[in-house]
Design a protein around this motif. Sequence first.
Motif, PDB file in Angstrom:
ATOM      1  N   SER A 186       4.245  -5.375   2.034  1.00  0.00           N
ATOM      2  CA  SER A 186       3.415  -4.165   2.188  1.00  0.00           C
ATOM      3  C   SER A 186       3.082  -3.860   3.492  1.00  0.00           C
ATOM      4  N   THR A 187       2.959  -2.692   3.932  1.00  0.00           N
ATOM      5  CA  THR A 187       2.277  -2.314   5.108  1.00  0.00           C
ATOM      6  C   THR A 187       0.939  -1.479   5.015  1.00  0.00           C
ATOM      7  N   GLN A 188       0.129  -1.627   5.792  1.00  0.00           N
ATOM      8  CA  GLN A 188      -1.241  -0.855   5.519  1.00  0.00           C
ATOM      9  C   GLN A 188      -1.585   0.225   7.009  1.00  0.00           C
ATOM     10  N   VAL A 189      -1.930   1.263   6.371  1.00  0.00           N
ATOM     11  CA  VAL A 189      -2.309   2.149   7.688  1.00  0.00           C
ATOM     12  C   VAL A 189      -3.692   2.852   7.289  1.00  0.00           C
ATOM     13  N   ARG A 190      -4.533   3.028   8.222  1.00  0.00           N
ATOM     14  CA  ARG A 190      -5.808   3.504   8.116  1.00  0.00           C
ATOM     15  C   ARG A 190      -6.041   5.033   8.309  1.00  0.00           C
ATOM     16  N   SER A 191      -6.659   5.518   7.551  1.00  0.00           N
ATOM     17  CA  SER A 191      -7.056   7.151   7.752  1.00  0.00           C
ATOM     18  C   SER A 191      -8.608   7.444   7.580  1.00  0.00           C
ATOM     19  N   GLN A 192      -9.030   8.202   8.613  1.00  0.00           N
ATOM     20  CA  GLN A 192     -10.488   8.719   8.810  1.00  0.00           C
ATOM     21  C   GLN A 192     -10.770   9.677   7.566  1.00  0.00           C
ATOM     22  N   THR A 193      -9.824  10.345   7.084  1.00  0.00           N
ATOM     23  CA  THR A 193     -10.060  11.191   5.942  1.00  0.00           C
ATOM     24  C   THR A 193      -9.171  11.019   4.702  1.00  0.00           C
ATOM     25  N   ASN A 194      -9.414  11.839   3.748  1.00  0.00           N
ATOM     26  CA  ASN A 194      -8.850  11.564   2.399  1.00  0.00           C
ATOM     27  C   ASN A 194      -7.552  11.929   2.481  1.00  0.00           C
ATOM     28  N   THR A 195      -6.620  12.041   3.494  1.00  0.00           N
ATOM     29  CA  THR A 195      -5.301  12.275   3.484  1.00  0.00           C
ATOM     30  C   THR A 195      -4.601  11.387   4.504  1.00  0.00           C
ATOM     31  N   ALA A 196      -3.257  11.379   4.241  1.00  0.00           N
ATOM     32  CA  ALA A 196      -2.632  10.466   5.149  1.00  0.00           C
ATOM     33  C   ALA A 196      -1.085  10.889   5.245  1.00  0.00           C
ATOM     34  N   LEU A 197      -0.490  10.715   6.438  1.00  0.00           N
ATOM     35  CA  LEU A 197       0.900  11.013   6.405  1.00  0.00           C
ATOM     36  C   LEU A 197       1.669   9.723   6.936  1.00  0.00           C
ATOM     37  N   VAL A 198       2.320   9.401   5.874  1.00  0.00           N
ATOM     38  CA  VAL A 198       3.123   7.892   6.033  1.00  0.00           C
ATOM     39  C   VAL A 198       4.439   8.191   6.429  1.00  0.00           C
ATOM     40  N   ASP A 199       5.037   7.821   7.578  1.00  0.00           N
ATOM     41  CA  ASP A 199       6.187   8.011   8.165  1.00  0.00           C
ATOM     42  C   ASP A 199       7.087   6.942   8.725  1.00  0.00           C
ATOM     43  N   GLY A 200       8.052   7.125   9.110  1.00  0.00           N
ATOM     44  CA  GLY A 200       9.061   6.147   9.388  1.00  0.00           C
ATOM     45  C   GLY A 200       9.582   5.229   7.993  1.00  0.00           C
ATOM     46  N   LEU A 201       9.648   6.179   6.906  1.00  0.00           N
ATOM     47  CA  LEU A 201      10.112   5.526   5.684  1.00  0.00           C
ATOM     48  C   LEU A 201      11.770   5.864   5.627  1.00  0.00           C
ATOM     49  N   ARG A 202      12.450   5.264   4.737  1.00  0.00           N
ATOM     50  CA  ARG A 202      13.851   5.380   4.654  1.00  0.00           C
ATOM     51  C   ARG A 202      14.073   6.644   3.425  1.00  0.00           C
ATOM     52  N   PRO A 203      14.928   7.356   3.721  1.00  0.00           N
ATOM     53  CA  PRO A 203      15.370   8.533   2.912  1.00  0.00           C
ATOM     54  C   PRO A 203      15.769   8.124   1.535  1.00  0.00           C
ATOM     55  N   GLY A 204      15.322   8.841   0.606  1.00  0.00           N
ATOM     56  CA  GLY A 204      15.732   8.743  -0.883  1.00  0.00           C
ATOM     57  C   GLY A 204      15.251   7.176  -1.509  1.00  0.00           C
ATOM     58  N   THR A 205      14.128   6.939  -0.921  1.00  0.00           N
ATOM     59  CA  THR A 205      13.644   5.322  -1.447  1.00  0.00           C
ATOM     60  C   THR A 205      12.175   5.785  -2.083  1.00  0.00           C
ATOM     61  N   MET A 206      12.196   4.962  -2.967  1.00  0.00           N
ATOM     62  CA  MET A 206      10.747   4.951  -4.200  1.00  0.00           C
ATOM     63  C   MET A 206       9.833   3.887  -3.270  1.00  0.00           C
ATOM     64  N   TYR A 207       8.719   4.463  -3.283  1.00  0.00           N
ATOM     65  CA  TYR A 207       7.634   3.367  -2.414  1.00  0.00           C
ATOM     66  C   TYR A 207       6.330   3.207  -3.511  1.00  0.00           C
ATOM     67  N   VAL A 208       5.959   2.103  -3.532  1.00  0.00           N
ATOM     68  CA  VAL A 208       4.542   1.872  -4.420  1.00  0.00           C
ATOM     69  C   VAL A 208       3.470   2.079  -3.326  1.00  0.00           C
ATOM     70  N   MET A 209       2.204   2.667  -3.739  1.00  0.00           N
ATOM     71  CA  MET A 209       1.275   3.086  -2.673  1.00  0.00           C
ATOM     72  C   MET A 209      -0.049   2.788  -3.556  1.00  0.00           C
ATOM     73  N   GLN A 210      -1.031   2.407  -2.556  1.00  0.00           N
ATOM     74  CA  GLN A 210      -2.397   2.262  -3.166  1.00  0.00           C
ATOM     75  C   GLN A 210      -3.277   2.576  -2.114  1.00  0.00           C
ATOM     76  N   VAL A 211      -4.601   2.792  -2.470  1.00  0.00           N
ATOM     77  CA  VAL A 211      -5.399   3.233  -1.406  1.00  0.00           C
ATOM     78  C   VAL A 211      -6.767   2.844  -1.794  1.00  0.00           C
ATOM     79  N   ARG A 212      -7.689   2.233  -0.888  1.00  0.00           N
ATOM     80  CA  ARG A 212      -9.049   1.910  -0.965  1.00  0.00           C
ATOM     81  C   ARG A 212      -9.963   2.394   0.012  1.00  0.00           C
ATOM     82  N   ALA A 213     -11.245   2.321  -0.564  1.00  0.00           N
ATOM     83  CA  ALA A 213     -12.083   2.985   0.472  1.00  0.00           C
ATOM     84  C   ALA A 213     -13.146   2.073   1.099  1.00  0.00           C
ATOM     85  N   ARG A 214     -13.514   2.316   2.287  1.00  0.00           N
ATOM     86  CA  ARG A 214     -14.312   1.395   3.065  1.00  0.00           C
ATOM     87  C   ARG A 214     -15.818   1.679   3.602  1.00  0.00           C
TER      88      ARG A 214
END
Length: 281
Positions: free
Chosen positions: A165-193
């Motif tokens: 897994s890879t982690q990214v941080r966001s200051q708001t409740n939205t996030a753009l996740v890029d650098g992904l592979r075309p036509g690929t399914m991703y499992v995603m989770q989020v948590r607050a701090r």
Amino acid sequence: MPCTSVPSGPRNVISIVNETSVTLEWHSPRETGSRDDVVYNIICKKCQADRRSCSHCDDNVEFQPRQLGLTESRVFISNLLAHTLYTFEIQAVNGVTNKSPYPAQHVSIDITTNQAAPSIVPIMHQVSSTLKSITLSWPQPEQPNGIILDYELRYYEKELSEVNSTQVRSQTNTALVDGLRPGTMYVMQVRARTVAGFGKYSSKMCFQTLTDDDYKSELREQLPLIAGSAAAGVVFIVSLVAISIVCSRKRTYNKEAVYSDKLQHYSTGRGERTPSIFLDR
């Protein structure tokens, strides 16, 4: 057959409090009652600050690996209330404890929990996706338990394990996740701090990037809209230019008309001056 008895109470209990959870550890009883089947039970009580009254803990309190019949001298207790006083009794019991007229021997410890971490983010929504990116949004936790400092998003390809897994941080409740592979399914989770730390990750949700065919199809669907927007933009610009030209000519005409009136007035004024008369003598 040798005589056996109930064990003495556990010894040297220590506690490690982490926000709204606690780890308890202790030493085995000095006297086991000449038996090797000693196990431990945990009795949880929630108390008032003045310790005058206590009640059994809520059913949602979790014990790992279990609350009763522990074979190891360690337990992890979670889902406690923040800023609350708790009393834990650690009982030592064996096969003859139930036959004894006396209660099981135990040791007690009091702990006070700290500020709670934020609760789980309830759900995530996909805002948009491209060949190599996915944009997500989510609501704030129902129980933030303080000011949300930021969010951490964790993702990995569904065909791979969570270790990748890879982690990214966001200051708001939205996030753009890029650098992904075309036509690929991703499992995603989020948590607050918050200042108390991270809450638990949300439930796993799957989101997919666009395939080449999906991207081309979406582009074809958007072409009429793009063309229409471009045409409307051209019409708007042409209208602005036309209005500007008309206004400019009108200002020029008004200036010329004013100048002509002034000139005519000046000329008329010079023609009406009284002529000088000279007499010969």
